[in-house]
Write an enzyme that holds these catalytic residues in place. Structure first.
Site, PDB file in Angstrom:
ATOM      1  N   ARG A  42     103.817 -12.940  55.814  1.00  0.00           N
ATOM      2  CA  ARG A  42     104.233 -11.778  55.018  1.00  0.00           C
ATOM      3  C   ARG A  42     105.146 -12.320  53.927  1.00  0.00           C
ATOM      4  O   ARG A  42     106.126 -13.004  54.224  1.00  0.00           O
ATOM      5  CB  ARG A  42     104.974 -10.782  55.925  1.00  0.00           C
ATOM      6  N   GLU A  50     100.244  -0.441  49.127  1.00  0.00           N
ATOM      7  CA  GLU A  50      99.247  -0.411  50.209  1.00  0.00           C
ATOM      8  C   GLU A  50      97.856  -0.324  49.571  1.00  0.00           C
ATOM      9  O   GLU A  50      97.704   0.166  48.453  1.00  0.00           O
ATOM     10  CB  GLU A  50      99.499   0.788  51.122  1.00  0.00           C
ATOM     11  N   ARG A  84     104.792 -11.823  62.379  1.00  0.00           N
ATOM     12  CA  ARG A  84     104.279 -12.593  61.251  1.00  0.00           C
ATOM     13  C   ARG A  84     105.408 -13.477  60.719  1.00  0.00           C
ATOM     14  O   ARG A  84     106.574 -13.091  60.765  1.00  0.00           O
ATOM     15  CB  ARG A  84     103.813 -11.677  60.108  1.00  0.00           C
TER      16      ARG A  84
END
Length: 145
Positions: A42, A50, A84
């Protein structure tokens, strides 16, 4: 000779993670392949639209055009709640996170860092990318809805 070795070790420790970009999930998440292991990363300090938001697909495509299939270095900044790796992505020494914000394909994610606010201000003043919209909705607000 010792100083060269020390610099090499320092550089290697900064970028303990490196690998080939095998997947672009959206404008702020990628997967790299390091020694046959896939690592989801990330991007630190930025928040991209998004995929279902305006500029979401364009953000993903811009990131893909920059690094898909390339070998990148990752400066790690910990893990997120989804486990992540959070990191700054570098390709040939260039900060890819900064490029995403500077070109108007991500916001500076001030909740976690103010590192990319100058790039955001410049992109906004030049109406680049998502800043072409009259009132772009930040992804953190869009996710709340």
């Amino acid at each position: 000779m010792k100083s060269i070795l020390l610099l090499t070790m320092l550089y290697a420790s900064l970028f303990a993670l490196s690998g080939k970009v095998v997947s672009i999930h959206d404008g702020d998440t990628i997967t790299i392949l390091q020694n046959k292991t896939q690592i989801k990363v990330r991007l630190f300090g930025i928040d991209a639209p998004e995929l279902k938001q305006p500029y979401g697909k364009k953000s993903k495509q811009f990131l893909a055009n920059l690094i898909a299939g390339e070998v990148v270095e990752v400066e790690e900044n910990g893990k997120d709640r989804y486990k992540r790796t959070i990191g700054t992505i570098y390709l040939n020494g260039a900060d890819i996170n900064a490029q995403m914000v500077a070109n108007g394909y991500a916001w500076a994610y001030r909740k976690f860092s103010k590192k990319y606010t100058p790039q955001e201000s410049k992109a906004k003043s030049q109406k680049l990318g998502l800043w072409r919209d009259k009132e772009p909705t930040p992804p953190w607000e869009w996710r709340k809805r």
